[in-house]
Enzyme design. Structure first.
Site, mmCIF file in Angstrom:
data_model
loop_
_atom_site.group_PDB
_atom_site.id
_atom_site.type_symbol
_atom_site.label_atom_id
_atom_site.label_comp_id
_atom_site.label_asym_id
_atom_site.label_seq_id
_atom_site.Cartn_x
_atom_site.Cartn_y
_atom_site.Cartn_z
ATOM 1 N N GLU A 227 100.215 18.065 19.722
ATOM 2 C CA GLU A 227 99.498 18.573 20.907
ATOM 3 C C GLU A 227 100.315 18.154 22.115
ATOM 4 O OE1 GLU A 227 96.990 20.527 21.158
ATOM 5 O OE2 GLU A 227 95.626 20.257 19.467
ATOM 6 N N CYS A 261 96.468 17.238 30.458
ATOM 7 C CA CYS A 261 97.337 18.267 29.860
ATOM 8 C C CYS A 261 96.911 19.667 30.299
ATOM 9 C CB CYS A 261 97.329 18.153 28.349
ATOM 10 S SG CYS A 261 95.682 18.144 27.638
ATOM 11 N N GLU A 355 106.306 20.538 34.034
ATOM 12 C CA GLU A 355 104.998 19.870 34.120
ATOM 13 C C GLU A 355 105.034 18.781 35.202
ATOM 14 O OE1 GLU A 355 103.704 17.735 30.558
ATOM 15 O OE2 GLU A 355 101.623 18.276 30.986
HETATM 16 P P1 NAD Z 1 105.075 10.718 25.830
HETATM 17 O O1 NAD Z 1 105.527 11.865 24.983
HETATM 18 O O2 NAD Z 1 106.056 10.074 26.723
HETATM 19 O O3 NAD Z 1 104.536 9.526 24.867
HETATM 20 C C1 NAD Z 1 103.488 9.752 23.945
HETATM 21 C C2 NAD Z 1 103.579 8.707 22.834
HETATM 22 O O4 NAD Z 1 104.789 8.904 22.105
HETATM 23 C C3 NAD Z 1 103.608 7.266 23.329
HETATM 24 O O5 NAD Z 1 102.837 6.497 22.439
HETATM 25 C C4 NAD Z 1 105.083 6.898 23.215
HETATM 26 O O6 NAD Z 1 105.330 5.519 23.033
HETATM 27 C C5 NAD Z 1 105.500 7.674 21.975
HETATM 28 N N1 NAD Z 1 106.925 8.000 21.877
HETATM 29 C C6 NAD Z 1 107.835 8.131 22.896
HETATM 30 N N2 NAD Z 1 109.037 8.522 22.394
HETATM 31 C C7 NAD Z 1 108.877 8.638 21.032
HETATM 32 C C8 NAD Z 1 109.734 9.041 19.968
HETATM 33 N N3 NAD Z 1 110.997 9.384 20.189
HETATM 34 N N4 NAD Z 1 109.224 9.097 18.727
HETATM 35 C C9 NAD Z 1 107.947 8.775 18.478
HETATM 36 N N5 NAD Z 1 107.069 8.379 19.446
HETATM 37 C C10 NAD Z 1 107.536 8.317 20.714
HETATM 38 O O7 NAD Z 1 103.790 11.234 26.616
HETATM 39 P P2 NAD Z 1 102.879 10.450 27.670
HETATM 40 O O8 NAD Z 1 103.640 10.277 28.933
HETATM 41 O O9 NAD Z 1 102.282 9.247 27.033
HETATM 42 O O10 NAD Z 1 101.680 11.515 27.877
HETATM 43 C C11 NAD Z 1 101.746 12.575 28.750
HETATM 44 C C12 NAD Z 1 102.034 13.869 28.017
HETATM 45 O O11 NAD Z 1 101.048 14.094 27.012
HETATM 46 C C13 NAD Z 1 101.966 15.090 28.938
HETATM 47 O O12 NAD Z 1 103.033 15.969 28.645
HETATM 48 C C14 NAD Z 1 100.622 15.728 28.558
HETATM 49 O O13 NAD Z 1 100.542 17.097 28.857
HETATM 50 C C15 NAD Z 1 100.564 15.442 27.100
HETATM 51 N N6 NAD Z 1 99.191 15.532 26.568
HETATM 52 C C16 NAD Z 1 98.840 16.617 25.815
HETATM 53 C C17 NAD Z 1 97.523 16.761 25.340
HETATM 54 C C18 NAD Z 1 97.097 17.952 24.500
HETATM 55 O O14 NAD Z 1 95.986 17.943 24.009
HETATM 56 N N7 NAD Z 1 97.910 18.982 24.341
HETATM 57 C C19 NAD Z 1 96.578 15.779 25.647
HETATM 58 C C20 NAD Z 1 96.965 14.685 26.413
HETATM 59 C C21 NAD Z 1 98.275 14.570 26.872
#
Ligand code: NAD
Length: 451
Positions: A227, A261, A355
């Site tokens: 997601e 999001c 975004e």
């Molecule tokens: P992010 O992708 O930076 O991090 C998300 C998670 O992934 C964190 O726990 C992080 O430590 C981990 N992570 C980072 N790099 C990784 C890798 N290479 N491999 C595995 N795990 C890794 O996102 P964020 O800044 O925490 O959240 C914001 C983003 O989430 C925005 O783009 C938002 O739109 C999205 N989001 C989407 C939904 C949805 O339902 N579609 C809901 C909430 C947030």
């Protein structure tokens, strides 16, 4: 032992700390989850549902404490945190009931044969979550995974480790040992979880990390549900109730400081009503009180300086390229960014395509409905979209042309309970919620016999 300090984005104060799981030990957590899985699955669907339902009481009892922790750890106003924290317990019985219905076997008979379609557990699910809904995002992935008979290793965001831990602690009041375990850390721990021998990665977060996970998971064809981010459009037609449309735009651009999001990130307004719409939206933005979430301000701080600087840079670049500031601008103190309304935003600007995830409403005037639809769809994202207008046939026609996964007419994009939370294009791969969403945490298995 390395520790991870969680900081209050409003004050910089330390909220608490957790011990980081050494990346090399993430597989050990998966091994424990693997060992616990057969007994958890053996409880059967109804047995697991009964255990999970008991978590509602714990989540309800802790809702106020959870709400305060959410605000202290990531800054959203307490009134928003309360909604998030309370929904976990109050909605649990209904959600578990929905999962039980979704996961019962299906039977199809034809030509003297009976096929039974079982929705079996996959094994161990690795859940990796973001910080913007630091309790409901873990909940959305952990609950269906567990209901399906999987055990789970959860890695919450490094921005909100205390919320992730508190959520798991609440469930672990009722779960057998090792059915839900938490590993703490940042991308290194996330990568280790993806590289471990989990059977599935359920991920919510940015598009870039989602793509990375999909690439890594391909080496063993691990199941993934991703997601991801969005750049949601809103279309305001010339017969729209402008007061309602402006209220929605203000709500959906600025709630959780725009860090949602399905935030409204691009607004396409028909020329003839643009002046009135912009005036109404700017007035609402001006009236928002920015401050600490604990003081119940309307808009809290951004989650951290990196996210704040990204938003401020997008505003500055847009203004340098001709966007007009209707209110706000790149004003800020510490992590608090002034709610901003920009007009004359174009796709040539970073803020028109990338975004933002911040408190900015971007307005673009269009001369026709076709132009609005074309520009709304001119994105590689496809999470939510909304259209405002009073003529039901016209709004239906516009809505059906939008390429997002969830489309709202005169309201937010998300559907009623029981419908999927689904992104199209690069906003997601697979989805959750709904019968089909719950089934994504399972292995489908077909058994056929003569009858
Ligand atoms: P992010 O992708 O930076 O991090 C998300 C998670 O992934 C964190 O726990 C992080 O430590 C981990 N992570 C980072 N790099 C990784 C890798 N290479 N491999 C595995 N795990 C890794 O996102 P964020 O800044 O925490 O959240 C914001 C983003 O989430 C925005 O783009 C938002 O739109 C999205 N989001 C989407 C939904 C949805 O339902 N579609 C809901 C909430 C947030």
């Amino acid at each position: 032992m390395e520790t991870l300090r969680s900081l209050d984005p409003a004050t910089g104060a330390v909220v608490g700390e957790v011990t980081v799981t050494p990346a090399a030990l993430v597989q050990h957590a998966v091994d424990r989850a693997r060992a616990a899985q057969p007994a958890w699955a053996a409880l059967g669907l109804d047995g697991r549902a009964e255990v999970l339902s008991r978590a509602a009481v714990v989540l309800e009892q802790r809702a106020d404490a959870h709400a305060e922790l959410i605000t202290r750890e990531m800054g959203k106003p307490l009134k928003e945190s309360r909604v998030e924290a309370k929904s976990l317990g109050s909605g649990l019985a209904r959600e578990v009931g929905e999962m039980v219905e979704a996961l019962r076997p299906d039977v199809i008979e034809e030509g003297g044969l009976r096929s039974t379609i079982h929705h079996d557990p996959l094994g161990v699910v690795g859940a990796i979550t973001p910080w913007n809904f630091p309790m409901s995002m873990p909940h959305w992935m952990v609950l269906p995974s567990l209901a399906a008979g999987n055990t789970v290793v959860l890695k919450p965001s490094e921005e909100t480790p205390l919320c992730g831990q508190a959520y798991a602690d609440a469930l672990n009041e009722v779960l057998p040992p090792d059915v839900l375990t938490v590993v703490h850390g940042a991308d290194a721990q996330g990568k280790s979880l993806v590289a471990s021998d989990v059977d599935m990665i359920a991920f919510t977060g940015s598009r870039e990390v989602g793509k990375h996970i999909m690439r890594e998971a391909s080496s063993t064809l691990k199941r993934v549900v991703l997601e991801l981010g969005g750049k949601d459009p809103m279309i305001v037609l010339d017969d729209a109730d402008l007061s309602k449309a402006a209220k929605f735009a203000a709500f959906n651009s600025f709630r959780n400081c725009g860090q949602v999001c399905v935030s409204t990130e691009r607004i396409f307004v028909l020329d003839s009503v643009a002046d009135d719409f912009e005036a109404a939206l700017s007035e609402l933005a001006d009236a928002l009180r920015v401050g600490s979430g604990l003081d119940d301000a309307d808009v809290g701080p951004m989650v951290n300086a990196r996210q704040r600087d990204h938003v401020l840079a997008q505003i500055d670049a847009a203004v340098a390229s001709g966007a007009r500031v209707l209110t706000g601008g790149a004003g800020h103190h510490d992590n608090f960014v002034t709610p901003t309304v920009l007009s004359d935003v174009t796709e040539e600007m970073d803020i028109g395509t990338v975004e933002t995830f911040g408190p900015v409403a971007c307005v673009t005037r269009v001369s026709s409905v076709d132009e609005a639809v074309r520009r709304a769809n001119d994105t590689r994202f496809g999470l939510g979209a909304v259209v405002f207008g009073e003529d039901p046939e016209r709004t239906e026609s516009v809505a059906r042309q939008l390429t997002a996964g969830m489309i709202g007419v005169n309201r937010a994009a998300g559907g009623v309970p029981g419908t999927p939370w689904v992104g199209a294009r690069e906003s997601g791969f697979g989805f959750h919620k709904s019968r089909d969403g719950h089934r994504q945490f399972t292995q489908t298995r077909v058994l056929t016999r003569a009858v």
